[in-house]
Design a protein around this motif. Structure first.
Motif: not given
Lengths: 182, 182
Positions: B87-93, B127-141, B172-175
């Motif tokens: 599981l790699i949660p990512l946030k872009k700038s 693979r499966q991509l889940f989007h989360c930027r638009d729902i107020g989550e700390p990550f984008d994907f 900018e965030r990658d765990i």
């Protein structure tokens, strides 16, 4: 969440509902007034009222040159002279969403000229797009327009042109709500 | 909503957490186990546990030929042989999200070859991509991968190649959370 809003229809609001025309799909309940409000959480409404939720997101189709052209002329919401508005909630078909990005882009712009047509009506008409497909709402988009009464016929021209495009072949629900500032 | 899911970390779950490596940005709390569950509403978690929400949406960059190539080889989640996961949660700038669609596409694929690189590792890696930027989550994907232990080194190769791309200059965030089926 600062990107989330609701259109709330009921007996009171900053906008008086003049007409609700159902172009495609199921109708919405009639109401006399409408408000656009920040809404981080779902809003519950009394019987007879309704709320549609949407969020402001990044552009999905516009190229850099299109974004630059739009930013050069587009106007903000809330201009005192803009006492007319339209809320047009739209839902596209599963066939649209199953298309790849390049096919959707080609229909949206190269074929239907959605952005190019819209640009012709700026700065008179201010616009804001709210996305709602991914958050379990009955529509995919809430499109919102504000303009002065003197530009009402230009707005009719704009929506008629957009409704005649190939893109609209993928629109399965289209309700056109016209409003006047109270 | 059938498109919404949560990754829930805590003391129990279908997946045992092996490692949590923070590549960029703030860390996540450690936990011993993880579950992927349908989650139409936000999940509240006990102290020390956490939940990340995301939703499955339409493709944002892939062209028709890329979608066709992916569908021809991609595998579903839940294969019995795939007992490893990441599981790699990512946030872009903000700079990424302010780019126009064509500029994001060019970085994503023409420059960084995101889909082309990923294709090289199919069908071994699901693979499966889940989007989360638009729902107020700390990550984008929330990016999720499942593979057999024999393909673990191929997976390391895949993520190293993606992290070396220009696209990652906007991350900018990658765990990176690695897991084993319990």
């Amino acid at each position: 969440m600062h990107n989330r809003y609701a259109f709330v229809a009921g007996n009171t609001g900053a906008w008086r509902i003049l007409t609700i025309n159902t172009h495609r799909g199921a109708a919405l309940a009639t109401a006399s007034s409408l408000d656009l409000v920040p809404a981080p959480d779902p809003i519950s409404t009394p019987p007879g009222a309704w709320a549609l939720h949407g969020l402001i997101s990044n552009v999905r189709y516009a190229t850099r040159s299109e974004v630059t052209a739009l930013k050069a002329v587009q106007q903000p919401l809330g201009r005192p002279t803009a006492d007319r508005a339209a809320l047009i909630p739209l839902k596209k078909s599963q066939a649209w969403w199953d298309l790849a990005q390049d096919d959707r882009r080609a229909i949206f712009e190269e074929t239907s000229r959605h952005t190019a047509i819209g640009l012709e009506y700026l700065p008179a008409i201010a616009r804001q797009l709210f996305h709602c497909r991914d958050i379990g709402e009955p529509f995919d988009f809430l499109t919102w327009f504000e303009y002065a009464a003197e530009h009402a016929s230009a707005f009719e021209d704009l929506v008629a042109r957009l409704r005649s495009t190939l893109e609209w072949a993928y629109v399965e629900r289209d309700i056109d709500i016209r409003l006047e500032r109270t």
